[in-house]
Design a protein around this motif. Structure first.
Motif, PDB file in Angstrom:
ATOM      1  N   GLU A   1       0.817  -1.210   0.000  1.00  0.00           N
ATOM      2  CA  GLU A   1       0.000   0.000   0.000  1.00  0.00           C
ATOM      3  C   GLU A   1       0.854   1.264   0.000  1.00  0.00           C
ATOM      4  O   GLU A   1       0.539   2.249  -0.681  1.00  0.00           O
ATOM      5  CB  GLU A   1      -0.943  -0.006   1.194  1.00  0.00           C
TER       6      GLU A   1
ATOM      7  N   TYR B   1       0.863   4.044  -2.943  1.00  0.00           N
ATOM      8  CA  TYR B   1       0.579   5.434  -2.585  1.00  0.00           C
ATOM      9  C   TYR B   1       1.699   6.359  -3.083  1.00  0.00           C
ATOM     10  O   TYR B   1       1.433   7.430  -3.635  1.00  0.00           O
ATOM     11  CB  TYR B   1       0.423   5.558  -1.075  1.00  0.00           C
TER      12      TYR B   1
ATOM     13  N   ASN C   1     -13.890  -2.185  -3.786  1.00  0.00           N
ATOM     14  CA  ASN C   1     -13.970  -1.030  -2.890  1.00  0.00           C
ATOM     15  C   ASN C   1     -12.653  -0.248  -2.782  1.00  0.00           C
ATOM     16  O   ASN C   1     -12.484   0.553  -1.861  1.00  0.00           O
ATOM     17  CB  ASN C   1     -14.436  -1.449  -1.492  1.00  0.00           C
ATOM     18  N   LYS C   2     -11.739  -0.458  -3.744  1.00  0.00           N
ATOM     19  CA  LYS C   2     -10.483   0.295  -3.740  1.00  0.00           C
ATOM     20  C   LYS C   2     -10.363   1.199  -4.975  1.00  0.00           C
ATOM     21  O   LYS C   2      -9.287   1.702  -5.284  1.00  0.00           O
ATOM     22  CB  LYS C   2      -9.289  -0.662  -3.682  1.00  0.00           C
TER      23      LYS C   2
ATOM     24  N   ARG D   1      -8.571   6.190  -1.774  1.00  0.00           N
ATOM     25  CA  ARG D   1      -8.688   6.871  -0.486  1.00  0.00           C
ATOM     26  C   ARG D   1      -7.322   7.312   0.022  1.00  0.00           C
ATOM     27  O   ARG D   1      -6.281   6.877  -0.461  1.00  0.00           O
ATOM     28  CB  ARG D   1      -9.339   5.939   0.542  1.00  0.00           C
ATOM     29  N   HIS D   2      -7.348   8.148   1.056  1.00  0.00           N
ATOM     30  CA  HIS D   2      -6.107   8.498   1.736  1.00  0.00           C
ATOM     31  C   HIS D   2      -5.501   7.223   2.300  1.00  0.00           C
ATOM     32  O   HIS D   2      -6.205   6.273   2.650  1.00  0.00           O
ATOM     33  CB  HIS D   2      -6.377   9.501   2.856  1.00  0.00           C
TER      34      HIS D   2
ATOM     35  N   ALA E   1      -4.367   6.230   5.085  1.00  0.00           N
ATOM     36  CA  ALA E   1      -4.849   5.728   6.378  1.00  0.00           C
ATOM     37  C   ALA E   1      -6.231   5.098   6.270  1.00  0.00           C
ATOM     38  O   ALA E   1      -6.630   4.315   7.143  1.00  0.00           O
ATOM     39  CB  ALA E   1      -4.878   6.866   7.398  1.00  0.00           C
ATOM     40  N   GLU E   2      -6.964   5.412   5.216  1.00  0.00           N
ATOM     41  CA  GLU E   2      -8.326   4.906   5.058  1.00  0.00           C
ATOM     42  C   GLU E   2      -8.422   3.758   4.064  1.00  0.00           C
ATOM     43  O   GLU E   2      -9.482   3.148   3.921  1.00  0.00           O
ATOM     44  CB  GLU E   2      -9.244   6.046   4.598  1.00  0.00           C
ATOM     45  N   GLU E   3      -7.338   3.450   3.367  1.00  0.00           N
ATOM     46  CA  GLU E   3      -7.367   2.412   2.343  1.00  0.00           C
ATOM     47  C   GLU E   3      -7.647   1.039   2.937  1.00  0.00           C
ATOM     48  O   GLU E   3      -7.106   0.673   3.984  1.00  0.00           O
ATOM     49  CB  GLU E   3      -6.032   2.355   1.598  1.00  0.00           C
ATOM     50  N   LEU E   4      -8.505   0.287   2.265  1.00  0.00           N
ATOM     51  CA  LEU E   4      -8.706  -1.112   2.597  1.00  0.00           C
ATOM     52  C   LEU E   4      -7.608  -1.937   1.924  1.00  0.00           C
ATOM     53  O   LEU E   4      -7.067  -1.534   0.898  1.00  0.00           O
ATOM     54  CB  LEU E   4     -10.079  -1.571   2.099  1.00  0.00           C
TER      55      LEU E   4
END
Length: 337
Positions: free
Chosen positions: A129, A133, A163-164, A168-169, A171-174
């Motif tokens: 991740e 990022y 759902n990706k 997302r930021h 810290a919020e990524e699944l």
């Protein structure tokens, strides 16, 4: 402090790509080429690659400059460790700008190596991740999740990124779902062929990503269909139903091609593969050049045909360890066979 020696592999998309950018599913395999990183003690922070050296003394030095050091700049800018003093050396034999994740393999190896040097034993999901990022937000390449996850986890995997799709930021990524298939599939009758055209995956992905975000129904429906093809492809792969898998690969490619995600050089090699008896052929990564992947019951026959068609480089997908310390690579490879 001891030196850290680590590496990460490139990858090829078998089916489902590029839906890893859109909450979809992909099947992907590593290739037998790796990016190598060494992090060792030094009195200051410097980076060495391709016989060149750069010393970084301030945050201004981490601004991208469109050179060989940008990948290190991106990682170091994200880590924001002003106290870091070390020599970072890197090299790679992953074919550059060829659609097999050369830049991501290097990013993953750098993230892993620097984190380990700092004493950070982050698990592989974090490594994947963080690398994704950095590639998107610091290296400034529009990208999905397949590359970072494959370079990190290695092997042959079915991956689900539902759902990706909205980036997302951090810290919020699944986390994505990684399902290893290596132990179930002993035969991989695929051949990869490089078109000889170097390309930027960003140049291919960005326009399609923008269309998807704008709600373009053709793009949205196309990628929903490709994600389902990956699910069907998993069943065909495990059953060794090569005609069925080839058909699904062809459908995958037809959708991406019709959306404008291929290119003349890709189409030339894909046609050559099909004329030589390939059951299926498609892009191994982004279009506009790069590498194709083809399925043939006798891969060696296809290799010769693709060489005659002008491919500059022909090779096979090989399940191999993801990012790891070099001392652990042989042990991890043994667990895959």
């Amino acid at each position: 402090m001891d030196a850290i020696h680590c590496s990460a592999p490139g990858r090829c998309g078998i089916i489902g790509n590029p839906t890893d950018m859109y909450g979809g599913s992909v099947i992907s395999c590593t290739i037998p080429f790796r990016a190598h990183v060494t992090v060792e003690p030094c009195d200051f922070l410097e980076v060495v690659t391709a016989g060149q050296t750069r010393r970084f003394e301030s945050r201004d030095d981490l601004e991208l400059q469109d050179d060989l050091f940008d990948v290190a700049r991106a990682v170091l800018a994200y880590l924001r460790d002003d106290a870091l003093a070390c020599r970072i050396t890197y090299a790679s034999d992953v074919p550059i700008s060829s659609g097999v994740s050369s830049s991501t393999a290097l990013l993953v190896a750098l993230v892993f190596g620097i984190m380990r040097y700092q004493g950070n034993q982050a698990h592989l999901y974090t490594v994947a991740e963080v690398a994704r990022y950095i590639e998107l937000n610091h290296f400034r390449v529009v990208c999905g999740y397949q590359d970072a996850y494959m370079c990190t986890f290695g092997g042959l995997n079915y991956m689900d990124f539902r759902n990706k799709q909205f980036y997302r930021h951090a810290a919020e990524e699944l986390y994505g779902t990684v399902e290893p298939l290596t132990s179930y599939v002993r035969e991989l009758p695929f051949v990869l062929a490089h078109t000889g055209v170097q390309h930027s995956s960003d140049a291919v992905h960005k326009p399609l990503r923008e269309r998807w975000l704008e709600g373009d129904t053709e793009v949205r429906q196309g990628y929903e269909d490709i994600a389902r093809l990956a699910q069907e492809g998993k069943k065909a792969l495990l059953a060794r139903d090569w005609p069925r898998l080839g058909l699904l690969m062809n459908r995958n490619h037809a959708i991406q091609r019709d959306l404008g995600g291929s290119g003349d050089s890709n189409e030339r090699l894909i046609l050559a593969a099909l004329e030589a008896g390939a059951l299926g052929a498609k892009l191994a990564g982004a279009g506009g050049g790069g590498t194709i992947i083809a399925l043939h019951p006798q891969p060696q026959v296809l290799e010769e045909a693709l060489k005659r068609a002008g491919s500059e480089r022909v090779f096979r997908p090989t399940p191999c360890p993801g990012v790891c310390m070099d001392r652990d690579q042989a042990r991890l490879a043994a667990t895959m066979h």
